[in-house]
Design a protein around this motif. Structure first.
Motif, short mmCIF file in Angstrom:
data_model
loop_
_atom_site.label_atom_id
_atom_site.label_comp_id
_atom_site.label_asym_id
_atom_site.label_seq_id
_atom_site.Cartn_x
_atom_site.Cartn_y
_atom_site.Cartn_z
N ASP A 293 -12.14 5.67 -0.74
CA ASP A 293 -10.96 5.53 0.12
C ASP A 293 -11.39 5.70 1.58
N ARG B 195 -5.77 4.02 -6.46
CA ARG B 195 -4.99 4.15 -5.22
C ARG B 195 -5.86 4.23 -3.98
N ARG C 111 2.15 1.79 -3.43
CA ARG C 111 1.07 2.23 -4.29
C ARG C 111 0.72 3.69 -4.01
N ASP C 112 0.78 4.12 -2.74
CA ASP C 112 0.44 5.49 -2.37
C ASP C 112 1.44 6.50 -2.90
N GLU D 277 3.11 6.23 -5.81
CA GLU D 277 3.13 6.29 -7.26
C GLU D 277 2.37 7.53 -7.74
N ASP E 149 -5.08 11.34 -10.28
CA ASP E 149 -5.00 12.04 -9.00
C ASP E 149 -4.83 13.54 -9.20
N LEU F 200 -1.75 11.65 -0.19
CA LEU F 200 -1.28 10.27 -0.20
C LEU F 200 0.18 10.16 0.23
N HIS G 36 0.82 -1.19 0.00
CA HIS G 36 0.00 0.00 0.00
C HIS G 36 0.86 1.25 0.00
#
Length: 487
Positions: A152, A239, A9-10, A12, A17, A25, A6
């Motif tokens: 989210d 994400r 991924r956060d 990237e 976004d 993030l 995670h």
């Protein structure tokens, strides 16, 4: 392993976004990795304040004695806060309110709309009562997470708390404004300083603080900015981390509520005590008794019934309202039992915050910092400086009412010297103090307990919201101060 995935991924960069979502993030990835939980935060804060005291010339023994003296200084306030959380929870989980939440959860249709909607509800409800908002919006966020696919859960949890980081102190349960409006609540020393700038009048009515058009406008501006930022704060679906990914089980609110009520009601039993527990008779009688008292309490204050509002009154209203909404005493008992864990963080951490309070209030530390700020200020810069100072101090003393007692003497005295409107400085304090809640996890605890999250899960989002909203606060308090006369 899952956490590492995670985190990667956060960090990237994805095309879907917004810049604010990317900032949030990245902050979230940082807080999830490095930030301690709320109790660790207060322990770290204790030694930061101790080190600051040493740096300003206080002796170690003076700081230790002040810490010990302050440790239990907030014990009455601790119980009041615990009861207000439990009472707010009991109201929020009652059947009528649960049905309202279930209907409201159907309104947003997309993840981005869900996050913005939760933010708006959090701020509106906190304006009415901050304790109710903490629990009500958390339960709403949990139900929205179940209904809206792909939202989210971290961002949703952060927005459920947003009212406490923006407008609560400007609302009907704001501590500072209620204190200065009532001789019974405001310390005599503070009243004397207020009187020096008001021709002998030692109180500041609500019509000159939270109910001025400038205050209402400032609150509205912050509200709009926060809702817009919440919309852009939502991460892309790729994400988003859902409740299921966070290990949080989501059940339908009404089904869960009905099941727990049935379990609480059980069989009627043969004992008279069983009948009394399940009969609304005592609820009606206690409700009448409480309403009778409240009418007498509010009518006993001549000219300004609002001045009769204090934490004990708010708690009584919440308990009576919860009892009436649950209708049967046995259901009220079950709601309080389930709500008590939400207050556990308050019970553990408030004494340690009391120790921090002691090192600031019972030494010369607070006056040294404030004296420096006043010395570099003027009529134009004083409001934003106090907003910044209130936010910084609020990170270490997260209590609007108790912290106002610390700040009020020198804030009002400096306002008199610099010819800045006293009532506006209460508003400035409110906005700055509330902003601090976005930076420290103390008041997040009840919301986090309901959502099943930790502070580090949402603080990246709250910090990003702070970066968006606090500059707006500084501009608003500076510009609108010029429209207010000095009494």
């Amino acid at each position: 392993m899952v956490g590492d995935v995670h985190t990667e991924r956060d960090t990237e960069v994805l095309e879907g976004d917004t810049w604010l979502a990317r900032v949030a993030l990245r902050f979230t990835a940082f807080t999830e990795r490095w930030l301690p939980d709320a109790f660790g935060f207060v322990l770290v804060g204790t030694f930061l304040i101790f080190a600051l005291g040493l740096a300003t010339g206080e002796s170690p023994t003076t700081l230790v004695d002040a810490w010990g003296e302050g440790f239990w200084s907030l014990i009455q306030f601790t119980l009041q806060m615990a009861m207000i959380i439990i009472g707010g929870y009991a109201v929020a989980v009652s059947a009528p309110v649960a049905r309202l939440i279930a209907r409201m959860a159907q309104i947003p249709k997309s993840p981005r709309a869900a996050i913005a909607f939760t933010a708006a509800v959090a701020m509106i409800s906190s304006y009415l009562n901050w304790a109710f908002s903490l629990i009500f919006t958390a339960i709403l966020a949990k139900e929205i997470a179940r209904v809206v696919r792909g939202v989210d859960y971290r961002a949703l949890g952060a927005m459920a708390f947003l009212g406490l980081g923006t407008v609560w102190a400007q609302g009907l349960s704001g501590s500072a404004a209620l204190q200065v409006a009532s001789p019974a609540s405001s310390p005599e020393a503070v009243q004397e300083i207020i009187a020096e700038g008001r021709d002998g009048e030692g109180i500041i009515p609500l019509t000159e603080t939270i109910f001025t058009w400038q205050s209402v406008l400032a609150t509205f501006v912050v509200f709009v900015v926060a809702v817009v930022m919440a919309w852009y704060l939502a991460p892309s679906p790729a994400r988003a981390k859902t409740a299921q990914e966070m290990g949080v089980e989501l059940r339908p609110l009404l089904a869960e509520k009905d099941g727990k009520e049935d379990a609480a009601s059980g069989s009627t039993g043969s004992r008279p005590g069983d009948w009394l527990e399940r009969s609304p008779l005592l609820t009606v009688l206690v409700g009448i008794l409480g309403l009778w008292y409240l009418v007498r309490h509010f009518t006993s204050v001549e000219g300004n019934p609002v001045a009769a509002i204090d934490l004990n009154t708010v708690n009584l209203v919440l308990i009576l309202l919860a009892l009436c909404l649950h209708w049967r005493p046995v259901r009220m008992v079950e709601a309080v039992r389930r709500g008590t864990p939400a207050a556990s963080g308050v019970l553990l951490q408030f004494p340690f915050y009391g120790g921090i309070f002691g090192m600031i209030a019972f030494t010369g530390l607070s006056k040294q910092i404030a004296g420096w700020m006043v010395s570099v200020s003027n009529e134009l810069l004083f409001p934003p400086l106090i907003a910044v100072y209130s936010a910084v101090l609020g990170v270490f003393v997260p209590s609007g009412g108790s912290k106002w007692v610390i700040e009020a003497p020198y804030v009002i005295e400096a306002a008199n010297q610099l010819h800045v409107n006293q009532g506006w400085m209460v508003v400035v304090y409110d906005l700055g103090e509330a902003s601090a809640n976005l930076l420290q996890p103390f008041w997040m605890l009840p919301t986090l307990a309901v959502l099943g999250l930790k502070a580090r899960d949402i603080m990246g989002y709250t910090f990003a919201m702070f970066l968006a909203c606090f500059p707006v606060v500084l501009v608003v308090v500076t510009v609108l101060a010029q429209t207010l006369p000095f009494p």
